[in-house]
Write an enzyme that holds these catalytic residues in place. Structure first.
Site, PDB file in Angstrom:
ATOM      1  N   LYS A  40      13.929 -15.337  -8.530  1.00 40.65           N
ATOM      2  CA  LYS A  40      13.646 -14.367  -9.590  1.00 40.65           C
ATOM      3  C   LYS A  40      12.759 -15.018 -10.639  1.00 40.65           C
ATOM      4  O   LYS A  40      11.800 -14.419 -11.111  1.00 40.65           O
ATOM      5  CB  LYS A  40      14.933 -13.908 -10.282  1.00 40.65           C
ATOM      6  N   CYS A  89       0.841  -1.195   0.000  1.00 38.01           N
ATOM      7  CA  CYS A  89       0.000   0.000   0.000  1.00 38.01           C
ATOM      8  C   CYS A  89       0.878   1.248   0.000  1.00 38.01           C
ATOM      9  O   CYS A  89       1.893   1.304   0.694  1.00 38.01           O
ATOM     10  CB  CYS A  89      -0.957   0.093   1.185  1.00 38.01           C
ATOM     11  N   ARG A  96       4.322  -0.512  -4.534  1.00 35.36           N
ATOM     12  CA  ARG A  96       3.951  -0.919  -3.178  1.00 35.36           C
ATOM     13  C   ARG A  96       2.639  -1.700  -3.140  1.00 35.36           C
ATOM     14  O   ARG A  96       2.250  -2.220  -2.099  1.00 35.36           O
ATOM     15  CB  ARG A  96       3.794   0.326  -2.297  1.00 35.36           C
ATOM     16  N   ASN A 133      -1.952   2.836   5.304  1.00 35.16           N
ATOM     17  CA  ASN A 133      -1.043   1.723   5.007  1.00 35.16           C
ATOM     18  C   ASN A 133      -0.714   1.072   6.339  1.00 35.16           C
ATOM     19  O   ASN A 133      -0.302   1.764   7.274  1.00 35.16           O
ATOM     20  CB  ASN A 133       0.232   2.274   4.351  1.00 35.16           C
ATOM     21  N   GLY A 134      -0.883  -0.251   6.417  1.00 35.87           N
ATOM     22  CA  GLY A 134      -0.590  -0.963   7.657  1.00 35.87           C
ATOM     23  C   GLY A 134      -1.744  -1.871   8.022  1.00 35.87           C
ATOM     24  O   GLY A 134      -2.594  -2.181   7.173  1.00 35.87           O
ATOM     25  N   TRP A 190      -2.530  -2.897  -1.684  1.00 35.55           N
ATOM     26  CA  TRP A 190      -2.159  -4.313  -1.720  1.00 35.55           C
ATOM     27  C   TRP A 190      -3.032  -4.957  -0.665  1.00 35.55           C
ATOM     28  O   TRP A 190      -2.852  -4.738   0.528  1.00 35.55           O
ATOM     29  CB  TRP A 190      -0.673  -4.462  -1.387  1.00 35.55           C
ATOM     30  N   GLU A 236      18.606 -17.480  -5.316  1.00 39.15           N
ATOM     31  CA  GLU A 236      18.154 -16.201  -5.853  1.00 39.15           C
ATOM     32  C   GLU A 236      17.718 -16.353  -7.320  1.00 39.15           C
ATOM     33  O   GLU A 236      16.720 -15.763  -7.747  1.00 39.15           O
ATOM     34  CB  GLU A 236      19.265 -15.149  -5.707  1.00 39.15           C
ATOM     35  N   HIS A 267      20.032 -36.123  -3.165  1.00 40.62           N
ATOM     36  CA  HIS A 267      19.356 -36.609  -1.958  1.00 40.62           C
ATOM     37  C   HIS A 267      17.841 -36.490  -2.073  1.00 40.62           C
ATOM     38  O   HIS A 267      17.138 -36.501  -1.067  1.00 40.62           O
ATOM     39  CB  HIS A 267      19.859 -35.856  -0.723  1.00 40.62           C
ATOM     40  N   GLU A 281       9.136 -15.418  -9.324  1.00 38.85           N
ATOM     41  CA  GLU A 281       8.429 -14.154  -9.114  1.00 38.85           C
ATOM     42  C   GLU A 281       7.897 -13.542 -10.398  1.00 38.85           C
ATOM     43  O   GLU A 281       6.776 -13.064 -10.434  1.00 38.85           O
ATOM     44  CB  GLU A 281       9.394 -13.109  -8.527  1.00 38.85           C
ATOM     45  N   LYS A 319       6.385  -4.634  -3.285  1.00 37.82           N
ATOM     46  CA  LYS A 319       7.818  -4.520  -3.028  1.00 37.82           C
ATOM     47  C   LYS A 319       8.161  -4.463  -1.550  1.00 37.82           C
ATOM     48  O   LYS A 319       9.104  -5.083  -1.098  1.00 37.82           O
ATOM     49  CB  LYS A 319       8.378  -3.284  -3.730  1.00 37.82           C
TER      50      LYS A 319
HETATM   51  C1  F6R Z   1      12.411 -10.517  -4.237  1.00 36.57           C
HETATM   52  C2  F6R Z   1      12.122  -9.467  -3.292  1.00 36.57           C
HETATM   53  C3  F6R Z   1      11.687  -9.868  -1.918  1.00 36.57           C
HETATM   54  C4  F6R Z   1      12.416  -8.993  -0.894  1.00 36.57           C
HETATM   55  C5  F6R Z   1      11.882  -9.281   0.519  1.00 36.57           C
HETATM   56  C6  F6R Z   1      12.614  -8.471   1.562  1.00 36.57           C
HETATM   57  O1  F6R Z   1      12.742 -10.022  -5.483  1.00 36.57           O
HETATM   58  O2  F6R Z   1      12.219  -8.322  -3.597  1.00 36.57           O
HETATM   59  O3  F6R Z   1      11.928 -11.213  -1.675  1.00 36.57           O
HETATM   60  O4  F6R Z   1      13.774  -9.254  -0.970  1.00 36.57           O
HETATM   61  O5  F6R Z   1      10.520  -8.989   0.586  1.00 36.57           O
HETATM   62  O6  F6R Z   1      12.518  -7.103   1.289  1.00 36.57           O
HETATM   63  P1  F6R Z   1      13.549  -6.067   1.886  1.00 36.57           P
HETATM   64  O7  F6R Z   1      14.871  -6.338   1.283  1.00 36.57           O
HETATM   65  O8  F6R Z   1      13.002  -4.731   1.534  1.00 36.57           O
HETATM   66  O9  F6R Z   1      13.555  -6.320   3.364  1.00 36.57           O
END
Ligand code: F6R
Length: 598
Positions: A475, A2, A28, A102-103, A76, A471, A494, A478, A593
């Site tokens: 990616k 949000c 957001r 937001n929250g 969101w 990672e 395993h 996502e 994000k």
């Molecule tokens: C993946 C991604 C999320 C963040 C996670 C932590 O691409 O962006 O997995 O890494 O939500 O976010 P931060 O780094 O802001 O604590």
């Protein structure tokens, strides 16, 4: 998670300013959006399910929609699905109070029952809607708008950044607790938002509100007060990046732009911290940082950086562990003597904040490794080490992962007992150039094209390349919505090997030609024997390329920085796969994000 915005002093431009600001906050949350305008008359409110474009289209031709003060929201969903009714702003019964939030309001059900019992009618499933009704009740009891707002906020438990309009009053009322909120200060106008990009093109002067603070923005200016109502004079800070940094600069997606920004972002991270001539590393922010042992806490991509950092520290003789922040907060391990390092791009991730707060509660020293100046984590931890990647708008973290890895290399060099490893220092200096070489010569797009019909994508690596495998898979999941998993290369046999077929490409990162590399080449042979296609991300030193169907090359460098460079190839594979599948890369479904709820 949000985004909220508000402004005062933009005259005719108020509505345009809000909608533009919301488009900058879409990272957001993007499942519904809305605005409210007010001033000396009544309130105008419009909200729509869908992305900001749906709101923009609904506003088209609505000339009656004007006002001198305004608030807006991009959502969101947490309470209730993304519908017009659940979109913010939310109103009281008479439509004279509008609120964006937001929250999470944890005691909303009890408040809602109480208000419903007193005759208030609710239209949404949200926790937020109790707030305008609480304000309405206070106004009806004779309170002034400021007093009503303050009293309503005093009833809330949970996390919130809230902005509110009251009909007939040319003010925006603001309160913050545990959710980010920043004011933008310009000549003749004042802004508020969850994050600076929302108003950056109008001003670079900002005030970060603290938990428990209130603000009122009006044509006369702005005033910040504490929980008791006393006026406070917070520092005005200057943002170091430009409005253009939050645009796409001609790239199709923010993610691709941010992948290409990595050389610049890492130069910024290294600037003034690596002595070009002496081969030493100095990080001013880490002056007093001399831990006996280290617990790194993080989530998602940042957790992968934490895993990588823990390996670096251990290799240099400093006991270190990486933990998922959410697990650390709920079942904290014994941490006597440990310094707790929160790794977080946003510095606002609720899970990671819960972990660093738990650490502080137990008396541990804390360090934030973050990208976001003025973020909650930066303000709460004892020390802060900024990775300086610049704004990252794409929901999938890319340049900030590289920034975190680079920062954790610097941190390791600073705290390591040994004198700085000249080889690592020189590899760090070469890092931006090495990444540029990958960006200039990568064949990741062709590889992505080859495996578009794959059943699943697997990623393997050992040692420092294990977090890279995790990672790479994250990616891919996502942004492409394809099934992907990352494994420690030695773990494949395993169990996961049962999943490997001729239609599951395996991406193996192999650096150098040491024992680790040779063992990973052994794992490549195992999957090859099961007819799985192999893509080797490699510097060509080992035999990996010989057994692979495709090779994504990286320059030869120190194995610590090689893991950073190799990851760039995997970012490109995920990006091109998602692009070819037509996915909404910068706004993947269900994600946001900055995850500000636990
Ligand atoms: C993946 C991604 C999320 C963040 C996670 C932590 O691409 O962006 O997995 O890494 O939500 O976010 P931060 O780094 O802001 O604590």
């Amino acid at each position: 998670m949000c985004g909220i915005i508000g402004c005062v002093g933009r005259g005719e431009e108020t509505l345009g300013t809000l909608v533009h600001g919301l488009s900058k906050l879409e990272y957001r949350g993007y499942d519904s959006a809305g605005v409210a305008l007010g001033g000396t008359g009544g309130l105008g409110v419009l909200k729509r399910a869908g992305e900001i474009e749906a709101l923009r289209a609904a506003l088209e031709g609505r000339s009656e929609f004007s006002g001198s003060v305004g608030i807006g929201h991009t959502r969101w969903s947490t309470h209730g699905p993304p519908t017009d009714e659940n979109a913010h702003p939310h109103l009281d019964c008479e439509g004279r109070v509008a609120v964006v939030h937001n929250g999470i309001i944890e005691n909303y059900q009890a408040l809602r029952d109480e208000l419903a019992g007193a005759g208030h009618a609710f239209e949404s499933d949200t926790d937020t809607e109790v707030v305008p009704h609480l304000i309405e009740a206070e106004l009806a009891a004779g309170s002034s708008p400021e007093a009503a707002f303050r009293a309503a906020i005093g009833r809330l438990e949970g996390s919130f950044a809230i902005a509110c309009l009251v009909a007939g009053r040319e003010s925006v009322f603001v309160a913050r607790n545990d959710s980010p909120l920043v004011l933008g200060i310009a000549e003749g106008a004042t802004y508020l938002a969850s994050d600076v990009p929302a108003f950056r093109e109008f001003t670079d002067r900002v005030v970060y509100l603290e938990d428990g603070q209130f603000a009122e923005l009006s044509p006369d200016g702005w005033v910040v007060t504490d929980a008791a109502g006393a006026v406070v004079e917070p520092p005005i800070e200057t943002v170091s990046w430009d409005a253009e940094d939050t645009g796409k600069s001609g790239y199709d997606h923010f993610m691709l732009k941010e992948i290409h920004e990595q050389p610049r972002a890492l130069r910024q991270c290294l600037r003034g911290r690596v002595d070009e001539l002496g081969g030493s590393v100095t990080v001013e922010e880490l002056g007093a940082f001399d831990p006996e042992r280290v617990h790194l806490v993080a989530a998602g991509t940042s957790y992968h950086a934490a895993l990588y950092g823990a390996q670096l520290l251990c290799a240099d003789g400093i006991p270190a562990e990486a933990h998922y922040a959410h697990e650390y907060a709920s079942s904290p391990p014994p941490a006597a003597g440990a310094t707790v390092v929160g790794v977080s791009q946003s510095g606002e991730t609720a899970d990671t904040l819960a972990a660093t707060r738990e650490a502080r509660r137990r008396g541990a020293a804390t360090l934030a490794v973050t990208n976001t100046v003025g973020s909650t984590m930066a303000r709460e931890c004892d020390e802060t080490f900024y990775i300086r990647s610049g704004p990252e708008i794409g929901v999938a973290a890319t340049k900030t992962f590289a920034g975190q890895q680079t920062a954790l290399n610097l941190l390791t060099q600073v705290v390591s007992e040994a004198t700085p490893d000249r080889d690592v220092v020189s590899a760090l200096r070469d890092l931006p150039g090495d990444i540029q070489a990958v960006l200039d010569g990568s064949s990741a797009e062709a590889v992505a094209e080859t495996y578009l019909d794959a059943d699943a994508y697997f990623f393997i690596g050992r040692g420092l390349n294990y977090p890279v495998a995790l990672e790479g898979a994250l990616k891919m999941k996502e942004i492409s919505y394809e099934h992907a998993e990352g494994f420690a290369a030695g773990e494949l046999k395993h169990g996961p090997l049962a999943l490997v077929t001729e239609n599951t490409p395996v991406f193996a990162t192999v650096v150098g030609d040491d024992e680790l590399a040779r063992k990973t080449v052994g794992n490549i042979k195992e999957v090859e024997a099961r007819n799985a296609p192999v893509v080797a991300v490699t510097d060509g030193e080992s035999d990996a390329g010989r057994y692979a169907d495709h090779t994504l090359e990286i320059p030869r460098t120190n194995r610590r920085t090689a893991a950073i460079v190799a990851n760039v190839q995997l970012q490109l594979v995920s990006y091109h796969t998602a692009a070819k599948l037509g996915r909404p890369i910068d706004k993947p479904r269900n994600l946001a994000k900055s995850v500000t709820v636990e």
